[in-house]
Design a protein around this motif. Structure first.
Motif, short mmCIF file in Angstrom:
data_model
loop_
_atom_site.label_atom_id
_atom_site.label_comp_id
_atom_site.label_asym_id
_atom_site.label_seq_id
_atom_site.Cartn_x
_atom_site.Cartn_y
_atom_site.Cartn_z
N ILE A 114 0.86 -1.18 0.00
CA ILE A 114 0.00 0.00 0.00
C ILE A 114 0.90 1.24 0.00
O ILE A 114 1.73 1.40 0.90
N PHE A 115 0.76 2.08 -1.02
CA PHE A 115 1.52 3.33 -1.07
C PHE A 115 0.70 4.44 -0.42
O PHE A 115 -0.40 4.73 -0.88
N VAL A 116 1.24 5.03 0.62
CA VAL A 116 0.53 6.08 1.34
C VAL A 116 0.89 7.44 0.74
O VAL A 116 2.08 7.76 0.60
N GLY A 117 -0.14 8.21 0.39
CA GLY A 117 0.06 9.55 -0.17
C GLY A 117 -0.63 10.59 0.69
O GLY A 117 -0.52 10.57 1.91
N ASN A 118 -1.38 11.47 0.01
CA ASN A 118 -1.94 12.63 0.71
C ASN A 118 -3.40 12.53 1.10
O ASN A 118 -3.98 13.50 1.57
N LYS A 119 -4.02 11.37 0.89
CA LYS A 119 -5.41 11.20 1.33
C LYS A 119 -5.45 11.07 2.86
O LYS A 119 -4.43 10.85 3.50
N PRO A 120 -6.65 11.12 3.43
CA PRO A 120 -6.75 10.90 4.88
C PRO A 120 -6.28 9.48 5.24
O PRO A 120 -6.47 8.55 4.45
N PRO A 121 -5.70 9.32 6.43
CA PRO A 121 -5.16 8.01 6.83
C PRO A 121 -6.16 6.87 6.69
O PRO A 121 -5.79 5.76 6.30
N MET A 122 -7.45 7.14 6.97
CA MET A 122 -8.42 6.04 6.94
C MET A 122 -8.55 5.42 5.56
O MET A 122 -8.92 4.24 5.44
N SER A 123 -8.26 6.17 4.49
CA SER A 123 -8.28 5.59 3.14
C SER A 123 -7.29 4.45 3.04
O SER A 123 -7.56 3.41 2.45
N TYR A 124 -6.12 4.67 3.64
CA TYR A 124 -5.06 3.66 3.56
C TYR A 124 -5.30 2.54 4.55
O TYR A 124 -4.99 1.38 4.27
N VAL A 125 -5.87 2.88 5.72
CA VAL A 125 -6.24 1.84 6.68
C VAL A 125 -7.21 0.87 6.03
O VAL A 125 -7.05 -0.36 6.12
N LEU A 126 -8.20 1.42 5.33
CA LEU A 126 -9.18 0.59 4.64
C LEU A 126 -8.50 -0.33 3.63
O LEU A 126 -8.82 -1.52 3.54
N ALA A 127 -7.53 0.20 2.90
CA ALA A 127 -6.81 -0.60 1.90
C ALA A 127 -6.04 -1.74 2.57
O ALA A 127 -6.04 -2.88 2.09
N VAL A 128 -5.40 -1.43 3.71
CA VAL A 128 -4.62 -2.46 4.42
C VAL A 128 -5.55 -3.53 4.98
O VAL A 128 -5.30 -4.73 4.83
N VAL A 129 -6.65 -3.08 5.61
CA VAL A 129 -7.60 -4.02 6.21
C VAL A 129 -8.19 -4.93 5.12
O VAL A 129 -8.35 -6.14 5.32
N THR A 130 -8.47 -4.34 3.96
CA THR A 130 -9.02 -5.11 2.84
C THR A 130 -8.04 -6.19 2.40
O THR A 130 -8.43 -7.33 2.11
#
Lengths: 98, 98
Positions: free
Chosen positions: B13-29
């Protein structure tokens, strides 16, 4: 909580909102003063700056320094109104031990 | 370089400038889709958000996930004018393997 403080006794550098080179200087000073291990700590948005500090120290100034350990965590902060919020933290330990 | 992209094939998962929860959702998925290891990558100021992503995932959603490894580094970026600059990077690998 002191965010810009440097603690000479425990070889801990707290990274806050100053430019990264301020903290690099503090870390380099620790190593040049005889320490063989320095820990860089930060919370919240300063975490990126802590990584910059470690990388600039290793790449430009203390070339035999290696990353010994990196730990991340979550701290709970209580504000003046008694509300609590969570903030991420990081601890990066650099060592010159072989 | 893609900064907001999620790469399902390699569990990165590449983390950029969206809110953290966007990336949390990607990781959890990723974890809920059967992966037992997910790597969170970020550069520059997004590094703090990568740590947030790892911590929120572990503390709130995937409670048996542990930090397997954290690596930091420096990447050289060339802009449109051909000038180069250095940027710090981080890779956090979470695992649910026992």
């Amino acid at each position: 909580m002191p965010e810009n403080e440097t603690n000479a006794d425990e070889n801990v550098i707290f990274v806050g909102n100053k430019p990264p080179m301020s903290y690099v200087l503090a870390v380099v000073t620790q190593f040049n003063g005889g320490s063989d291990e320095v820990t860089i700590k930060a919370r919240g948005r300063a975490i990126s700056r802590a990584v910059d500090t470690a990388e600039i120290t290793r790449n430009r100034f203390i070339k035999d320094a290696k990353v010994k350990s990196i730990n991340i965590g979550t701290e709970t902060i209580t504000n003046e109104e008694g509300k609590t919020s969570n903030v991420s933290s990081i601890e990066i330990t650099l060592t010159t031990k072989k």
